[in-house]
Design a protein around this motif. Sequence first.
Motif, short mmCIF file in Angstrom:
data_model
loop_
_atom_site.label_atom_id
_atom_site.label_comp_id
_atom_site.label_asym_id
_atom_site.label_seq_id
_atom_site.Cartn_x
_atom_site.Cartn_y
_atom_site.Cartn_z
N LEU A 199 -28.85 -10.42 27.94
CA LEU A 199 -27.37 -11.86 27.16
C LEU A 199 -26.93 -11.49 28.96
CD1 LEU A 199 -24.87 -12.65 26.08
CD2 LEU A 199 -23.92 -10.34 26.37
N CYS A 200 -27.32 -11.61 29.57
CA CYS A 200 -27.13 -11.92 31.63
C CYS A 200 -28.39 -12.80 31.60
CB CYS A 200 -26.56 -11.07 32.31
SG CYS A 200 -25.42 -9.76 32.41
N ASP A 201 -29.54 -12.77 30.79
CA ASP A 201 -30.49 -14.14 31.65
C ASP A 201 -29.42 -15.56 31.43
OD1 ASP A 201 -32.72 -15.78 31.99
OD2 ASP A 201 -33.40 -14.92 30.61
N VAL A 202 -28.53 -15.70 31.42
CA VAL A 202 -28.16 -17.03 30.28
C VAL A 202 -28.85 -17.78 30.38
CG1 VAL A 202 -25.38 -16.52 31.10
CG2 VAL A 202 -26.82 -18.05 32.42
N ASN A 203 -29.87 -18.33 31.50
CA ASN A 203 -30.93 -19.25 31.21
C ASN A 203 -31.85 -19.47 30.21
OD1 ASN A 203 -29.35 -20.80 33.48
ND2 ASN A 203 -30.66 -20.04 34.89
N GLY A 204 -32.30 -18.04 29.88
CA GLY A 204 -32.93 -17.54 28.63
C GLY A 204 -34.60 -17.95 28.92
N ASP A 205 -34.91 -17.85 30.58
CA ASP A 205 -36.24 -17.52 31.09
C ASP A 205 -36.59 -16.44 31.23
OD1 ASP A 205 -34.72 -16.74 33.65
OD2 ASP A 205 -35.47 -18.32 34.94
N GLY A 206 -36.02 -15.61 30.85
CA GLY A 206 -36.65 -13.82 31.08
C GLY A 206 -36.58 -13.72 32.83
N PHE A 207 -35.65 -14.60 33.33
CA PHE A 207 -35.36 -13.98 34.94
C PHE A 207 -34.03 -13.35 34.40
CE2 PHE A 207 -39.92 -16.06 35.33
CZ PHE A 207 -40.27 -14.85 35.56
N LEU A 208 -33.55 -12.40 35.42
CA LEU A 208 -32.20 -12.54 35.42
C LEU A 208 -32.40 -12.77 37.69
CD1 LEU A 208 -29.02 -11.58 35.12
CD2 LEU A 208 -30.11 -9.59 34.95
N GLU A 209 -31.50 -13.74 37.79
CA GLU A 209 -31.65 -13.96 38.65
C GLU A 209 -29.57 -14.21 39.29
OE1 GLU A 209 -34.85 -17.02 38.84
OE2 GLU A 209 -33.66 -18.04 37.97
N ARG A 210 -29.42 -14.55 40.60
CA ARG A 210 -28.64 -14.91 41.09
C ARG A 210 -27.68 -15.77 40.69
NH1 ARG A 210 -26.33 -13.52 45.89
NH2 ARG A 210 -24.38 -14.55 47.00
N CYS A 211 -28.26 -16.71 40.26
CA CYS A 211 -27.26 -18.23 39.37
C CYS A 211 -26.71 -17.73 38.07
CB CYS A 211 -28.07 -19.47 39.07
SG CYS A 211 -29.57 -19.34 38.49
N ASP A 212 -27.67 -16.89 37.06
CA ASP A 212 -26.50 -16.16 36.53
C ASP A 212 -25.78 -14.51 36.28
OD1 ASP A 212 -29.47 -16.67 34.14
OD2 ASP A 212 -30.59 -16.09 35.72
N ILE A 213 -25.99 -14.58 37.30
CA ILE A 213 -24.50 -13.63 37.77
C ILE A 213 -23.78 -14.03 37.85
CG2 ILE A 213 -24.02 -11.32 39.05
CD1 ILE A 213 -25.96 -10.56 37.61
N GLY A 214 -23.93 -15.52 38.74
CA GLY A 214 -22.46 -16.21 39.01
C GLY A 214 -22.00 -16.72 37.62
N ALA A 215 -23.29 -17.56 37.29
CA ALA A 215 -22.66 -17.85 35.50
C ALA A 215 -21.25 -17.18 34.80
CB ALA A 215 -23.76 -18.35 34.54
N ILE A 216 -22.05 -15.83 34.93
CA ILE A 216 -21.32 -14.68 34.40
C ILE A 216 -20.28 -14.06 35.09
CG2 ILE A 216 -21.64 -12.04 33.48
CD1 ILE A 216 -23.44 -13.38 32.34
N LEU A 217 -19.63 -14.00 36.24
CA LEU A 217 -18.42 -13.95 36.65
C LEU A 217 -18.05 -15.43 36.18
CD1 LEU A 217 -19.39 -12.45 40.48
CD2 LEU A 217 -18.68 -12.05 38.38
N ASP A 218 -17.53 -17.10 36.61
CA ASP A 218 -17.56 -17.83 35.99
C ASP A 218 -16.94 -18.06 34.65
OD1 ASP A 218 -18.46 -19.03 38.44
OD2 ASP A 218 -19.84 -20.37 37.95
N SER A 219 -17.43 -16.82 34.14
CA SER A 219 -16.67 -16.71 32.33
C SER A 219 -15.85 -16.06 32.85
CB SER A 219 -18.17 -16.09 31.39
OG SER A 219 -17.88 -16.15 30.22
N ILE A 220 -15.80 -14.86 33.59
CA ILE A 220 -15.02 -14.21 33.64
C ILE A 220 -13.69 -14.09 34.05
CG2 ILE A 220 -14.31 -12.08 34.73
CD1 ILE A 220 -17.41 -10.61 34.51
N ASN A 221 -14.07 -15.27 35.16
CA ASN A 221 -12.52 -16.85 35.28
C ASN A 221 -12.25 -16.89 35.12
OD1 ASN A 221 -11.13 -17.12 38.01
ND2 ASN A 221 -12.54 -19.22 37.46
N ASP A 222 -12.81 -17.76 33.59
CA ASP A 222 -12.43 -18.77 32.88
C ASP A 222 -11.96 -17.87 31.40
OD1 ASP A 222 -13.47 -20.61 34.09
OD2 ASP A 222 -15.36 -21.04 33.57
#
Length: 294
Positions: A104-127
Amino acid sequence: MGNAQSPPNPRFATASRAFTQQELKDLRSLFASLAAQSRSDYKYVSLSTFQDYFGISGPLASRLFDLLTQKRNDGMLTYEDLVISKAVYEKGTLEEIEEFIYELCDVNGDGFLERCDIGAILDSINDTIFTPKKTQTSLNSSPISLKAFLNAAEFSKEAEGKSENNMSLVDFRNWCNLVPSAKKYLESLLIPPNTVRPGFQVPHMLFPKNLSPEAVALQKEHAWHIVGALTQMKAEQWKLVYHSSVNGLSFSTFMGNISSVEGPTILVIKDIDGYIYGGYASLPGRGIMIFMVT
């Protein structure tokens, strides 16, 4: 000749056995309500209705919807999809749940869990938690504090064709241990919003009106982070019992205020250089109290 019927879905049959009859009935009722709002003749739930009901948006919501719909990319969440996904996401083994959340945390869906994905998770938490659109006020989270949660993550897995390492499942598990509220948040996305959703709660902190919020060392995002390691019973309301700006620098007053506390306590200290640290003491009693020293 009779009308041809679709063969039964074996995954749905297996998933259904993870729920009681009452749970399946409740899921059917929820699906019917959301499908009606989607104007789909009760056949499916749309992404927009899904987002509005569960209160999440952005890349994380799209990624979750994609996983729930078995990556069909047709924009239609069926009742079978809902049962199959929740059977894994909420009723599966610890490993199955972790692997689902990791994907789920691989929000880009490219098969790689990268720093930008975790950043997107934290943005969702903030929002979702600190600046929800449906409320009149926000909790004013600090981007600096949220960035600290991102910096706590490790990315040790090398990937061919990638300039940066990505997060392995072990890295992800370690990060969840460091930021337990984020894990609880990710585990609770499909819990109805009108119920208690672990990872979504920020304690209501009570302190004197003449004390500026900027003077309180414990900020909202810190309290949310601490709650992740505590039981839900202790997450509702925290009371300030000592602050040097209010109570002075008397050590006897400090000890006197502490001794009057009937529940657990959190000590938050901000030193002269601006560093914040503290501790937690589990004491008998209900609720949780806060005392702060600056």
